[in-house]
Design an enzyme around this catalytic site. Structure first.
Site, PDB file in Angstrom:
ATOM      1  N   VAL A 195       0.038  15.019   0.359  1.00 51.21           N
ATOM      2  CA  VAL A 195       0.555  14.340   1.542  1.00 51.21           C
ATOM      3  C   VAL A 195       1.568  15.250   2.232  1.00 51.21           C
ATOM      4  O   VAL A 195       2.465  15.799   1.576  1.00 51.21           O
ATOM      5  CB  VAL A 195       1.218  13.002   1.160  1.00 51.21           C
ATOM      6  CG1 VAL A 195       1.740  12.287   2.405  1.00 51.21           C
ATOM      7  CG2 VAL A 195       0.231  12.113   0.421  1.00 51.21           C
ATOM      8  N   ASP A 229      -3.127  -0.916  -5.503  1.00 52.42           N
ATOM      9  CA  ASP A 229      -2.038  -0.108  -6.055  1.00 52.42           C
ATOM     10  C   ASP A 229      -0.693  -0.576  -5.508  1.00 52.42           C
ATOM     11  O   ASP A 229       0.143   0.232  -5.099  1.00 52.42           O
ATOM     12  CB  ASP A 229      -2.261   1.375  -5.746  1.00 52.42           C
ATOM     13  CG  ASP A 229      -1.407   2.283  -6.641  1.00 52.42           C
ATOM     14  OD1 ASP A 229      -1.023   1.847  -7.744  1.00 52.42           O
ATOM     15  OD2 ASP A 229      -1.115   3.422  -6.228  1.00 52.42           O
TER      16      ASP A 229
END
Length: 407
Positions: free
Chosen positions: A45, A154
């Site tokens: 990321v 998640d």
């Protein structure tokens, strides 16, 4: 998806640029990559700045080692495109998904602030009203996603951002699943999620639905109000066993200020069987709002006859086995007692490299003397104890699956 239980947000704090990363400085989707924010099993990321707009975005780059698998790339695009349909102030927006050269990427909204994991590490535990407000915001966001057919899979404090204005944003739908997605591009039995917060069905590699997110949100709320993870352990096997079979202590043990009604809500979220949890995030949010309005008001739809939330085994029904996790023994291993009508067995889960070494003694089903066990197998969903005479398998109770539950 990777079978690794880590995700893109299970990473260290933002790193200083070393100049060694070949992606730094590249322009992808009109955005110049500025710095690395984190790394996980699915990819890396980055913070990037749009060259024309001067606006900051987040770029998630699919791990190059995964791009060779056609089903992984197809799933990456399909699920990102589905997530892009989500339009809710409590969900980090996906702006674009595509391929540029050798890189497959998702461009997302950049949100300033800190995660609830950062907050709880600083403050140890949150005042219950504040934590409940955060949980309501997350439940509202999940309700929107569930109605669109998306399951997050998640939910955890690391994936919940708190902006400087106090707004809550659910991020990283990187493990999200669309209930209408084709099973042909999925790998059976994959474990996705984060061990401390994942539902029993996720830990067992079984089908998930909206109620799986509700379980994870319940674990998160427990953690926020107490500073304690309700399903903790020294290794993955011990954590999974607790998700499968263990009822945690009431959160009130760690925070006496919690209203009983809130403890009841958390307990219901953490039911092992999906049919016993809240059936929708909307219903969960409604009860949480009711507690904020009047903490002493009884919640009529909470089953008062449910098993005690005190630490210990969860009484089985429909033929379930009774499982109790004990403390460490003299050798440092965790113990699990597997009881049936005719006797029991003691399972020792050792640590470190011997994490799958199990010793079993006692009688098997139908009262036969088990003697020494010749083989033991551990899977994410079950333990199988086998000798020459009998086999005893302890597994999660099967439930009638409903992929649309809670949607």
């Amino acid at each position: 998806m990777s079978s690794d239980t880590s995700t893109d947000t299970d990473a260290a704090p933002p790193e200083e640029d070393t100049g060694e990363d070949p992606i730094l400085g590249k322009v992808i989707d009109g955005c110049k990559v500025v710095r690395k924010l984190g790394q996980g099993g699915m990819g890396v990321v980055y913070l990037a700045e749009h060259e024309s707009l001067g606006q900051e975005f987040v770029l998630k780059i699919l791990n190059p080692s995964l791009t060779g698998a056609e089903d992984t790339v197809e799933r990456f695009f399909r699920e990102a495109q589905a997530c892009a349909q989500l339009n809710h102030p409590g969900i980090v927006a996906i702006q674009n998904v595509g391929q540029e050269g050798e890189y497959y990427y998702i461009r997302m909204e950049y949100v300033e602030g800190e995660t609830l994991e950062d907050v709880i590490r600083k403050e140890k535990q949150l005042e219950w009203r504040r934590a409940t407000e955060y949980a309501i915001d997350v439940a509202d966001a999940l309700s929107h996603a569930h109605q669109k057919g998306m399951i997050h899979r998640d939910i955890k404090p690391e994936n919940i951002m708190l902006t400087p204005k106090g707004e809550v944003k659910v991020m990283d739908f990187g493990l999200a699943k669309h209930v209408h997605s084709s099973a042909k591009v999925s790998v059976t039995g994959q474990i996705v999620g984060t061990p401390f917060f994942m539902s029993p069905e996720q830990a067992g590699g079984k089908p998930t639905d909206a109620r799986s997110d509700i379980y994870s949100l319940g674990v998160t709320l427990y953690y926020l109000t107490t500073g304690v993870k309700p399903f903790n352990g020294k290794n993955l096997q011990e954590i999974f066993l607790k998700h499968f079979f263990y009822a945690p202590e009431s959160p009130k043990v760690y925070n006496e200020s919690l209203p009983e009604a809130l403890c009841e809500v958390i307990k219901r979220c953490l039911k092992k069987k999906k049919k016993e949890r809240y059936q929708s995030a909307k219903a969960l949010a409604a009860d949480l709002r009711g507690i904020l309005e009047d903490p002493s008001r009884p919640l009529a739809d909470i089953e008062r006859s449910a098993p005690s939330s005190a630490a210990g085994p969860v009484p089985g029904d429909d033929g379930d086995k009774t499982i109790a996790t004990g403390g460490a023994d003299d050798d440092g291993g965790a113990t699990v007692k597997v009881a049936d009508d005719d006797g029991g067995a003691t399972v020792k889960v050792a640590d470190g490299d011997d994490a799958q070494t199990v010793a079993v003694a006692g009688k098997g089903r139908r009262g036969r003397d088990r003697g020494e066990v010749k083989s033991v197998s551990f899977t994410s969903a079950s333990m199988v104890f086998q000798d020459d005479d009998a086999t005893l398998q302890v597994d999660q109770a099967e439930e009638e699956e409903d992929a649309h539950a809670g949607l």
